[in-house]
Write a protein that holds these residues in place. Structure first.
Motif, PDB file in Angstrom:
ATOM      1  N   LYS A 123       0.854  -1.190   0.000  1.00  0.00           N
ATOM      2  CA  LYS A 123       0.000   0.000   0.000  1.00  0.00           C
ATOM      3  C   LYS A 123       0.887   1.236   0.000  1.00  0.00           C
ATOM      4  CE  LYS A 123      -4.016   1.989   2.205  1.00  0.00           C
ATOM      5  NZ  LYS A 123      -5.073   1.794   3.185  1.00  0.00           N
ATOM      6  N   VAL A 128       0.988   5.332   0.646  1.00  0.00           N
ATOM      7  CA  VAL A 128       0.283   6.430   1.303  1.00  0.00           C
ATOM      8  C   VAL A 128       1.142   7.686   1.299  1.00  0.00           C
ATOM      9  CG1 VAL A 128      -1.094   4.925   2.809  1.00  0.00           C
ATOM     10  CG2 VAL A 128       1.111   5.771   3.599  1.00  0.00           C
ATOM     11  N   PRO A 158      -4.193   7.211   1.189  1.00  0.00           N
ATOM     12  CA  PRO A 158      -3.719   6.414   0.050  1.00  0.00           C
ATOM     13  C   PRO A 158      -3.492   7.282  -1.190  1.00  0.00           C
ATOM     14  CG  PRO A 158      -5.971   5.817   0.656  1.00  0.00           C
ATOM     15  CD  PRO A 158      -5.520   6.833   1.626  1.00  0.00           C
ATOM     16  N   GLU A 193      -3.483   7.253  -5.230  1.00  0.00           N
ATOM     17  CA  GLU A 193      -3.936   6.549  -6.440  1.00  0.00           C
ATOM     18  C   GLU A 193      -3.081   6.976  -7.628  1.00  0.00           C
ATOM     19  OE1 GLU A 193      -8.023   5.930  -9.072  1.00  0.00           O
ATOM     20  OE2 GLU A 193      -7.969   7.439  -7.504  1.00  0.00           O
ATOM     21  N   SER A 253      -1.173   1.912  -8.773  1.00  0.00           N
ATOM     22  CA  SER A 253      -1.892   1.769  -7.505  1.00  0.00           C
ATOM     23  C   SER A 253      -3.352   2.156  -7.711  1.00  0.00           C
ATOM     24  CB  SER A 253      -1.253   2.637  -6.422  1.00  0.00           C
ATOM     25  OG  SER A 253      -1.296   4.004  -6.768  1.00  0.00           O
ATOM     26  N   ASN A 311      -7.338   2.873  -3.345  1.00  0.00           N
ATOM     27  CA  ASN A 311      -6.971   2.619  -1.947  1.00  0.00           C
ATOM     28  C   ASN A 311      -5.456   2.627  -1.731  1.00  0.00           C
ATOM     29  OD1 ASN A 311      -9.678   2.268  -1.203  1.00  0.00           O
ATOM     30  ND2 ASN A 311      -9.619   0.134  -1.861  1.00  0.00           N
ATOM     31  N   GLY A 312      -4.696   2.966  -2.789  1.00  0.00           N
ATOM     32  CA  GLY A 312      -3.241   2.990  -2.703  1.00  0.00           C
ATOM     33  C   GLY A 312      -2.604   1.618  -2.791  1.00  0.00           C
ATOM     34  N   GLU A 313      -3.383   0.601  -3.086  1.00  0.00           N
ATOM     35  CA  GLU A 313      -2.877  -0.770  -3.140  1.00  0.00           C
ATOM     36  C   GLU A 313      -2.292  -1.070  -4.522  1.00  0.00           C
ATOM     37  OE1 GLU A 313      -6.250  -2.548  -0.107  1.00  0.00           O
ATOM     38  OE2 GLU A 313      -6.639  -2.498  -2.257  1.00  0.00           O
TER      39      GLU A 313
END
Length: 123
Positions: free
Chosen positions: A40, A42, A49, A51, A66, A69-71
């Motif tokens: 993730k 951030v 997060p 993006e 990403s 959610n920043g994942e």
């Protein structure tokens, strides 16, 4: 008798070198194995997060982005370096095995403006 002993010693040397070499081959194959690296991303300031961060393997073409959610997730070897880039943040280079929780620092707007001015002067 001496010739038999000499042959036995030579065979033992050959076998020991073969065993030693095969262990190195196994280690190399394990290091070359790609795995799914995910984490993730951030913002350093507020832990929100980020993006749209581009994640790439240093020196290769495979890339990932990403999500909201920043994942992110990307296939890489643990020893490869991942490059994290976003236009509004400072780029990062991190070894893949350590890239779980990434904190990116926002680019200072004054620095961006100064770089653009320097670029214009250089023309």
């Amino acid at each position: 008798m001496k010739s038999k002993l000499g042959i036995i010693l030579v065979l033992l040397c050959v076998v020991s070198f073969y065993i030693y070499d095969s262990k190195d081959i196994k280690k190399t194959k394990q290091q070359e194995k790609e795995v799914l690296i995910n984490g993730k991303i951030v913002n350093t300031a507020d832990d929100k997060p980020i993006e749209g961060v581009t994640i790439a393997i240093q020196g290769t073409n495979p890339k990932s982005l990403s999500n909201a959610n920043g994942e992110y997730a990307i296939m890489a070897r643990g020893d490869q370096e991942l490059v994290f880039k976003h236009p509004k943040y400072k780029s990062l280079v991190i070894v893949a095995k350590d890239a779980k929780a990434i904190k990116m620092e926002a680019t200072n707007p004054d620095d961006v403006k100064r770089l653009q001015e320097d670029f214009e002067k250089a023309k």
